[in-house]
Design an enzyme around this catalytic site. Structure first.
Site, short mmCIF file in Angstrom:
data_model
loop_
_atom_site.label_atom_id
_atom_site.label_comp_id
_atom_site.label_asym_id
_atom_site.label_seq_id
_atom_site.Cartn_x
_atom_site.Cartn_y
_atom_site.Cartn_z
N ARG A 158 49.24 51.60 37.50
CA ARG A 158 47.86 52.11 37.41
C ARG A 158 47.41 52.55 38.80
O ARG A 158 47.26 51.70 39.69
CB ARG A 158 46.96 51.00 36.85
N LYS A 191 43.49 48.81 46.66
CA LYS A 191 42.79 47.52 46.60
C LYS A 191 42.71 46.84 47.97
O LYS A 191 43.41 47.20 48.91
CB LYS A 191 43.46 46.60 45.57
C1 7PM Z 1 36.18 48.26 42.60
C2 7PM Z 1 37.11 47.27 42.86
C3 7PM Z 1 36.27 49.06 41.50
C4 7PM Z 1 38.16 47.08 41.99
C5 7PM Z 1 37.33 48.88 40.64
C6 7PM Z 1 38.24 47.89 40.89
C7 7PM Z 1 42.67 46.75 37.21
C8 7PM Z 1 42.15 47.17 36.01
C9 7PM Z 1 40.67 47.44 37.57
C10 7PM Z 1 44.00 46.21 37.25
C11 7PM Z 1 44.08 46.60 34.89
C12 7PM Z 1 40.37 48.86 40.52
C13 7PM Z 1 39.47 47.73 40.05
N1 7PM Z 1 41.74 46.95 38.19
N2 7PM Z 1 42.84 47.10 34.85
N3 7PM Z 1 40.90 47.60 36.24
N4 7PM Z 1 44.65 46.16 36.06
N5 7PM Z 1 44.81 46.50 33.78
O1 7PM Z 1 40.84 48.73 41.67
O2 7PM Z 1 44.54 45.80 38.28
O3 7PM Z 1 40.55 49.85 39.83
S1 7PM Z 1 39.16 47.82 38.31
#
Ligand code: 7PM
Length: 277
Positions: free
Chosen positions: A255, A221
């Site tokens: 995750r 991130k």
């Molecule tokens: C681009 C930027 C694509 C950020 C995807 C993302 C989380 C999640 C996501 C989290 C839970 C990523 C995010 N982040 N579900 N879904 N917790 N529970 O970095 O932090 O995957 S999408």
């Protein structure tokens, strides 16, 4: 410390790795649709071999600024993958969605966790989750994906996140969802500045008021990238370090994109911890 995830169980006495499987068109886009399914299966199987006990399947990009994905499209992307993985792998499957219809069909196809960045606030989502036997991750987000990073602001970061958790837990219990099915997630990067994100990461115990397991997602991130000034393909060490710091504070589910590297870090930590005297 077992979490019931539909037909499968997760042992939360040790941190569990949730591998991220994006099934948006940009993720497995080389070749046709059949190819994309095969590639998704291979990627998931590799993550399981590397130490993931959960695969999180996402067909909607939740990134800041992302456009909403149509329901039919999200179903087409996710449900066949869940069916295929459920038949082939002994692993808990998680559906990353906010849409009630996707929740229902994903669980019918074999998903054991509903992972909702909108914490069941979309129309019908609470009722949909209630009619399943899946575990549910309630994530905190300030604002909406398109605008949440514009100017995140809190009077009291921890109080506001815990207030949100408390309201969403109450909403779940009001529709008959047993709180033992719930996981909480502070939502790194979802309406938070760099400082907010690290205040949260430094103080995960502050999110224990409800006594529920924590899911932590910081892999690759911006909180890693902006701190280190690294593009997304150079955030492995920062991401694994963050995951380890979360594990050390008792985070139950991590995750991550990089399952093998995270599993290595956890093994070194667990071996060391087992020798404590
Ligand atoms: C681009 C930027 C694509 C950020 C995807 C993302 C989380 C999640 C996501 C989290 C839970 C990523 C995010 N982040 N579900 N879904 N917790 N529970 O970095 O932090 O995957 S999408």
């Amino acid at each position: 410390m077992q979490l019931v995830c539909g037909q499968r169980r997760l042992d939360l006495s040790l941190p569990q790795i949730m591998g991220i499987l994006n099934v948006t068109p940009d993720s497995f886009s080389d070749g046709g649709r059949h190819n994309a399914l095969a590639a998704a299966i291979d990627a998931a199987a590799q993550m399981v071999a590397d130490g993931a006990s959960i695969i999180d399947i996402g067909g909607e990009s939740t990134r800041p600024g992302a456009v909403d994905v149509a329901l039919e499209q999200e179903l087409e992307r996710t449900v066949p993958v869940i069916e295929a993985l459920n038949a082939r792998l002994d692993v808990v499957l998680s559906i990353d969605t906010s849409k009630a219809a996707v929740m229902i069909q994903a669980v019918a196809a074999g998903a054991g966790i509903i992972n909702d960045v909108r914490a069941l606030q979309e129309p019908g989502a609470l009722a949909a989750a209630a009619q399943t036997d899946a575990a549910i991750c309630l994530m905190h987000m300030q604002g909406q994906p398109r605008t949440m990073q514009a100017n995140p602001h809190y009077q009291d970061l921890f109080a506001e996140i815990n207030q949100f958790f408390s309201e969403r837990i109450d909403a779940c219990e009001a529709v008959g969802i047993d709180r033992r099915r719930l996981l909480l997630d502070p939502g790194f990067g979802f309406g938070k500045t760099l400082e907010h994100n690290y205040q949260l990461l430094a103080n995960l115990e502050q999110m224990r008021a409800a006594g529920l397991p924590l899911l932590i997602g910081l892999s690759r991130k911006t909180m890693i990238g902006n701190l280190l000034n690294r593009p997304v393909d150079q955030r492995l060490v920062g991401s694994v370090t963050g995951a380890l710091l979360a594990a050390q504070q008792g985070a139950e589910i991590l995750r991550v994109h990089d399952v093998a590297a995270t599993a290595d870090a956890l093994k070194v930590w667990q071996m060391t911890r087992s020798q404590c005297r």
